[in-house]
Write a protein that holds these residues in place. Structure first.
Motif, PDB file in Angstrom:
ATOM      1  N   GLU A  99       0.899  -1.270  -0.158  1.00  0.00           N
ATOM      2  CA  GLU A  99      -0.215   0.029   0.085  1.00  0.00           C
ATOM      3  C   GLU A  99       0.755   1.173  -0.047  1.00  0.00           C
ATOM      4  OE1 GLU A  99      -2.878  -0.136   3.109  1.00  0.00           O
ATOM      5  OE2 GLU A  99      -3.740  -1.884   2.283  1.00  0.00           O
ATOM      6  N   PHE A 100       2.018   1.218   0.166  1.00  0.00           N
ATOM      7  CA  PHE A 100       2.925   2.129   0.007  1.00  0.00           C
ATOM      8  C   PHE A 100       3.034   2.847  -1.220  1.00  0.00           C
ATOM      9  CE2 PHE A 100       6.936   4.450  -0.790  1.00  0.00           C
ATOM     10  CZ  PHE A 100       7.214   5.045   0.290  1.00  0.00           C
ATOM     11  N   ALA A 101       2.814   4.157  -1.279  1.00  0.00           N
ATOM     12  CA  ALA A 101       3.099   4.916  -2.635  1.00  0.00           C
ATOM     13  C   ALA A 101       3.396   6.459  -2.549  1.00  0.00           C
ATOM     14  CB  ALA A 101       1.809   4.820  -3.349  1.00  0.00           C
ATOM     15  N   VAL A 102       4.303   7.117  -3.042  1.00  0.00           N
ATOM     16  CA  VAL A 102       4.488   8.342  -3.037  1.00  0.00           C
ATOM     17  C   VAL A 102       4.400   9.046  -4.165  1.00  0.00           C
ATOM     18  CG1 VAL A 102       6.345   8.194  -1.021  1.00  0.00           C
ATOM     19  CG2 VAL A 102       6.908   8.003  -3.469  1.00  0.00           C
ATOM     20  N   VAL A 120      14.089   0.922  -9.485  1.00  0.00           N
ATOM     21  CA  VAL A 120      14.980   1.534  -8.554  1.00  0.00           C
ATOM     22  C   VAL A 120      14.958   0.705  -7.211  1.00  0.00           C
ATOM     23  CG1 VAL A 120      15.906   3.521  -7.390  1.00  0.00           C
ATOM     24  CG2 VAL A 120      14.529   3.834  -9.405  1.00  0.00           C
ATOM     25  N   ALA A 121      15.786  -0.185  -7.049  1.00  0.00           N
ATOM     26  CA  ALA A 121      15.887  -1.217  -5.837  1.00  0.00           C
ATOM     27  C   ALA A 121      14.333  -1.745  -5.729  1.00  0.00           C
ATOM     28  CB  ALA A 121      16.491  -0.309  -4.684  1.00  0.00           C
ATOM     29  N   GLU A 122      14.128  -1.367  -4.486  1.00  0.00           N
ATOM     30  CA  GLU A 122      12.700  -2.266  -4.131  1.00  0.00           C
ATOM     31  C   GLU A 122      11.647  -1.313  -4.643  1.00  0.00           C
ATOM     32  OE1 GLU A 122      15.138  -1.188  -1.926  1.00  0.00           O
ATOM     33  OE2 GLU A 122      14.114  -0.456  -0.163  1.00  0.00           O
ATOM     34  N   TYR A 123      11.777  -0.383  -5.617  1.00  0.00           N
ATOM     35  CA  TYR A 123      10.660   0.652  -6.077  1.00  0.00           C
ATOM     36  C   TYR A 123      10.524   0.456  -7.563  1.00  0.00           C
ATOM     37  CZ  TYR A 123      11.279   2.601  -1.509  1.00  0.00           C
ATOM     38  OH  TYR A 123      11.336   2.845  -0.083  1.00  0.00           O
ATOM     39  N   ASP A 124       9.143   0.726  -7.983  1.00  0.00           N
ATOM     40  CA  ASP A 124       9.091   1.193  -9.265  1.00  0.00           C
ATOM     41  C   ASP A 124       8.714   2.460  -9.304  1.00  0.00           C
ATOM     42  OD1 ASP A 124       9.021  -1.656 -10.172  1.00  0.00           O
ATOM     43  OD2 ASP A 124       7.060  -2.099  -9.510  1.00  0.00           O
ATOM     44  N   VAL A 125       9.546   3.131 -10.215  1.00  0.00           N
ATOM     45  CA  VAL A 125       9.184   4.609 -10.083  1.00  0.00           C
ATOM     46  C   VAL A 125       8.900   5.033 -11.591  1.00  0.00           C
ATOM     47  CG1 VAL A 125      10.722   6.757 -10.041  1.00  0.00           C
ATOM     48  CG2 VAL A 125      11.171   5.062  -8.551  1.00  0.00           C
ATOM     49  N   LYS A 147       6.159   2.960  -6.213  1.00  0.00           N
ATOM     50  CA  LYS A 147       5.532   1.986  -5.480  1.00  0.00           C
ATOM     51  C   LYS A 147       6.313   1.006  -5.069  1.00  0.00           C
ATOM     52  CE  LYS A 147       1.558   1.165  -8.066  1.00  0.00           C
ATOM     53  NZ  LYS A 147       0.170   0.736  -8.106  1.00  0.00           N
ATOM     54  N   VAL A 148       6.075   0.185  -4.069  1.00  0.00           N
ATOM     55  CA  VAL A 148       6.912  -0.892  -3.902  1.00  0.00           C
ATOM     56  C   VAL A 148       6.925  -2.119  -4.732  1.00  0.00           C
ATOM     57  CG1 VAL A 148       7.870  -2.620  -2.196  1.00  0.00           C
ATOM     58  CG2 VAL A 148       7.043  -0.155  -1.435  1.00  0.00           C
ATOM     59  N   ASN A 149       7.948  -2.765  -5.247  1.00  0.00           N
ATOM     60  CA  ASN A 149       7.717  -3.929  -6.159  1.00  0.00           C
ATOM     61  C   ASN A 149       8.253  -5.056  -5.136  1.00  0.00           C
ATOM     62  OD1 ASN A 149       8.925  -6.279  -7.508  1.00  0.00           O
ATOM     63  ND2 ASN A 149       8.629  -4.611  -9.410  1.00  0.00           N
ATOM     64  N   VAL A 150       7.123  -5.728  -4.706  1.00  0.00           N
ATOM     65  CA  VAL A 150       7.251  -6.840  -3.756  1.00  0.00           C
ATOM     66  C   VAL A 150       8.527  -7.622  -4.139  1.00  0.00           C
ATOM     67  CG1 VAL A 150       6.067  -8.242  -2.057  1.00  0.00           C
ATOM     68  CG2 VAL A 150       5.144  -6.218  -2.838  1.00  0.00           C
ATOM     69  N   GLU A 151       8.244  -8.277  -5.401  1.00  0.00           N
ATOM     70  CA  GLU A 151       9.209  -9.270  -5.648  1.00  0.00           C
ATOM     71  C   GLU A 151      10.833  -8.598  -5.431  1.00  0.00           C
ATOM     72  OE1 GLU A 151       6.553  -9.496  -8.299  1.00  0.00           O
ATOM     73  OE2 GLU A 151       5.860 -10.455  -6.599  1.00  0.00           O
ATOM     74  N   ARG A 152      10.927  -7.618  -5.952  1.00  0.00           N
ATOM     75  CA  ARG A 152      12.246  -7.281  -5.817  1.00  0.00           C
ATOM     76  C   ARG A 152      12.582  -6.961  -4.613  1.00  0.00           C
ATOM     77  NH1 ARG A 152      11.491  -4.261 -10.176  1.00  0.00           N
ATOM     78  NH2 ARG A 152      11.390  -2.190  -9.168  1.00  0.00           N
ATOM     79  N   MET A 153      11.737  -6.471  -3.653  1.00  0.00           N
ATOM     80  CA  MET A 153      12.007  -6.138  -2.186  1.00  0.00           C
ATOM     81  C   MET A 153      12.489  -7.297  -1.439  1.00  0.00           C
ATOM     82  SD  MET A 153       9.824  -4.367   0.518  1.00  0.00           S
ATOM     83  CE  MET A 153      10.122  -4.169   2.273  1.00  0.00           C
ATOM     84  N   LYS A 154      12.021  -8.430  -1.870  1.00  0.00           N
ATOM     85  CA  LYS A 154      12.161  -9.985  -1.367  1.00  0.00           C
ATOM     86  C   LYS A 154      13.562 -10.379  -1.735  1.00  0.00           C
ATOM     87  CE  LYS A 154       7.772 -11.796  -0.767  1.00  0.00           C
ATOM     88  NZ  LYS A 154       6.586 -12.495  -1.572  1.00  0.00           N
TER      89      LYS A 154
END
Lengths: 274, 442
Positions: free
Chosen positions: B72-75, B154-159, B203-210
């Protein structure tokens, strides 16, 4: 000894202006963080007076302390520097410009505004601090300066109203265009520097156009230019830069729409008036 | 030069300025022994932003206190220019935490000397961003009037970098793409669109975050060249439940920054407080800040720290390394190794100055975004609270007896000052002081 009864008249408006600026400076020193410093203010005022005395001597006009006092106090309120000598330099440039940069016996630039712009563009040690006035001080100042304006209505300071109105109108138009709430332009108007600029710089009768139409045109042009500098070029000292850059326009306007020349004294027969 | 120690307390700030040439002053220097700090974690609903600015080169690093499901995180951040992939990165949270502790308001202590044997003190002379492949795809979404100018991993984010023609289209696009936009944000988005700003959305890309194996969301950093020097507050104030806190840490070359369109005010500092405050320094500082905010009608930006990065006195944390400062955007310092930052430049001081500003805001008191101006002022300032441990020896001389008389007056003054500073009831303060042995009160 017999004296003739004289009709009562208001003293020179500059006495009120000096009192207002001195009060503001005292408030600034006493209660505003990162505000004016007593030593810097003292140096600015002393250098302004000294430069005026030397300038008067060299050009053979009588010395009058009111004008350099206003310049010194304005500089103390508006300009910040990391070294004390820069305050002396500011006062020297300001008053010096009055004696040196002249066209048709009238100085071209508002002294304090000219010094601020010159130093901002030529040295690394100065800055302006436009946000340091709270709302209460702002409203009190507005009321006080407006009162002075009314008292000195005969002295062609209508330009202060023209400028303030056009500046406010531009801010309101911008807010309407952006869809911003009215709180934003109202907040933008609450700048102490804006008041000093409006009531002491652009309205300086010695560097404004002689005719009413000229003053109106000049005020609107400066407001438009400042708006462009502030919002398109993101320039903080937009007001001062706009005024100084456009000051030569006053002479063009005087030629196009001639009118009687202003003088602080009821009659200055000849020579340089200060 | 020799000085009595009580004079040293008073001349602390002046001395600090003289020491500007020293690289790092040890913790037992003139401004007292460091005891405790009040870091940003004290304040709920707070965000941290690190600004680094060199001319028009600006870097903004944003850390939020987001808690919840990362999905649910979004900036959504308005930015003044188009942003390329190389201008975006993530920063380790501990780097910002380090800067936070380093600049936090601090409690320091002194021990009173034996009044029968005053000690004379001799004053010492002045002492890589995670790589990700840029896709750079640009597609036009006519339906919304929104242009996706670029999309980056960008790392754990989709920008995404967006530009838009109309605020309603952008609002619909954001809502349809699961960016939670508060009711009423449309007008604010519209204002930014008209000002020619783009939108940096992530937003957070959950796969990449893992895959990154990092449980926390790292702060995002955006770097750009722009005359605009501001923090966009307005989107965050729309529909917000009550005021929020923002702490701004600004790294600059020439001097302190201040708000150009709001008052910048110093937080009360250099105040003597009772000993028991050591155990509740967090609540103490919170009360000090809240009272200062109330005094200024929540319309001011507070300076909590403004100091040359080359040294500190006392240091509330270890000095920042070149690497950390470069990571936070101060790339002009010319080095990014692991050594402590201490570059000395000609004429004294270093090439990095830090300003810590703390602002509590809502839509009413801060209607427009804060615009900053960089000054040339390199005067040092810190939120510093002082406690003096009384000397507890036996009174064997006249000096000791008069010292004890002065102590009583000192305790009374500390209680009064603390009550004024925090709004805490004086009677409560007096009771707590008595418990910690500061009890000889009239």
């Amino acid at each position: 000894m017999l004296t003739w009864p004289r009709p009562w008249r208001l003293p020179d408006a500059r006495y009120f202006q000096i009192a207002a600026l001195a009060t503001l400076l005292a408030v600034n020193v006493a209660i505003i963080d990162f505000g004016a410093r007593p030593a810097a203010s003292l140096i600015a005022v002393a250098t302004a007076l000294l430069t005026q005395a030397v300038g008067c001597r060299l050009s053979g006009v009588p010395f009058d302390a009111k004008s350099p006092l206003i310049t010194g106090l304005s500089l103390s309120l508006l300009l910040r520097a990391d070294a004390l000598w820069l305050h002396a330099a500011a006062a020297l440039i300001a008053i010096g410009s009055k004696f040196v940069l002249r066209v048709d016996g009238k100085h071209v630039f508002n002294p304090a505004g000219f010094a601020i712009v010159v130093l901002l563009f030529t040295t690394r040690g100065v800055w302006i601090s436009p946000g340091q006035w709270g709302a209460e001080i702002w409203f009190a100042t507005l009321a006080g300066l407006f009162a002075i304006l009314v008292l000195s209505a005969s002295h062609r300071v209508d330009i202060a109203i023209y400028f303030f109105a056009s500046h406010a109108a531009l801010l309101l138009l911008r807010a309407a265009w952006l869809g911003d709430p009215i709180a934003i332009p109202l907040h933008q108007l609450q700048s102490g520097s804006l008041l000093i600029f409006t009531f002491f710089m652009i309205s300086d009768p010695r560097t404004t156009p002689d005719s009413r139409v000229g003053r109106l045109l000049f005020a609107v042009t400066v407001a438009v230019a400042a708006h462009y500098l502030a919002f398109v070029l993101q320039m903080r000292p937009a007001l001062y830069v706009a005024l100084i850059a456009l000051s030569p326009l006053t002479h063009v306007l005087d030629r196009l729409v001639p009118a009687a020349r202003f003088s602080w004294r009821p009659s200055v027969p000849k020579g340089v008036s200060t | 030069m020799t000085l009595r120690i009580d004079k040293i307390f008073r001349t602390c700030v002046a001395t600090a300025a003289i020491l500007a040439h020293a690289a790092v002053v040890p913790a037992n220097a003139f401004c007292g022994f460091y005891v405790a700090q009040a870091d940003a974690k004290l304040f709920n609903k707070s965000s941290k932003v690190v600004l680094a600015r060199d001319g028009e080169q600006t870097s903004i690093t944003m850390a939020s206190d987001f808690e919840g499901d990362v999905k649910e995180f979004a900036v959504v951040v308005p930015v003044p220019t188009f942003i390329e992939r190389k201008q975006i990165g993530v920063v380790e949270p501990k780097t910002i935490d380090h800067l936070d502790s380093y600049t936090a308001p601090r409690l320091v202590e002194y021990h009173d000397e034996d009044p029968c044997h005053p000690i004379m003190y001799r004053m010492a002379p002045g002492a890589p961003m995670p790589s990700a492949v840029a896709r750079g795809e640009a597609s036009l979404s006519r339906q919304y009037g929104v242009t996706i100018e670029a999309s980056y991993d960008v790392a754990e984010y989709d920008v995404l970098i967006l530009s838009a023609q109309e605020s309603d289209g952008l609002t619909r696009w954001l809502t349809d793409n699961d960016y939670r936009i508060p009711q009423g944000a449309e007008a604010v988005l519209g204002s930014y669109i008209r000002q020619g700003m783009r939108f940096f959305v992530a937003k957070v890309n959950v796969e990449r975050m893992k895959a990154v194996g990092n449980g926390t969301l790292r702060p995002l950093q955006v770097r750009y060249q722009s005359a605009k020097f501001m923090v966009p507050l307005r989107l965050g104030t729309v529909n917000a439940a009550g005021p929020q806190d923002l702490i701004i840490y600004a790294l600059t070359r020439s001097g302190r920054i201040e708000a150009a369109n709001y008052r910048t005010v110093k937080i009360p500092t250099d105040i003597d407080v009772p000993l028991y405050v050591k155990n509740e320094f967090g609540p103490f500082y919170k009360a000090v800040f809240e009272r200062a905010v109330a005094r200024e009608n929540m319309q001011a930006v507070f300076v909590e720290y403004a100091w040359d990065m080359g040294w500190c006195d006392p240091c509330a944390a270890d000095p920042m390394s070149n690497k950390e400062l470069a990571e936070l955007g101060a790339r002009w310092i010319g080095s990014s190794d692991d050594t402590a930052f201490s570059a000395v430049r000609r004429g004294g001081g270093s090439d990095a100055f830090v300003t810590r500003l703390h602002v509590r805001y809502d839509a009413k008191t801060f209607p427009e975004d804060i615009v900053f101006t960089e000054t040339r002022d390199r005067s040092n300032f810190q939120g510093r609270y002082v406690q003096h441990h009384p000397w507890r020896g036996e009174a064997k001389c006249d000096a000791a007896r008069s010292y004890q008389d002065r102590l009583t007056a000192r305790f009374a003054k500390e209680a009064t000052d603390l009550a004024a500073l925090t709004g805490w009831p004086r009677s409560e303060i007096v009771a707590k002081m008595a418990q910690s042995g500061e009890g000889e009160l009239k």
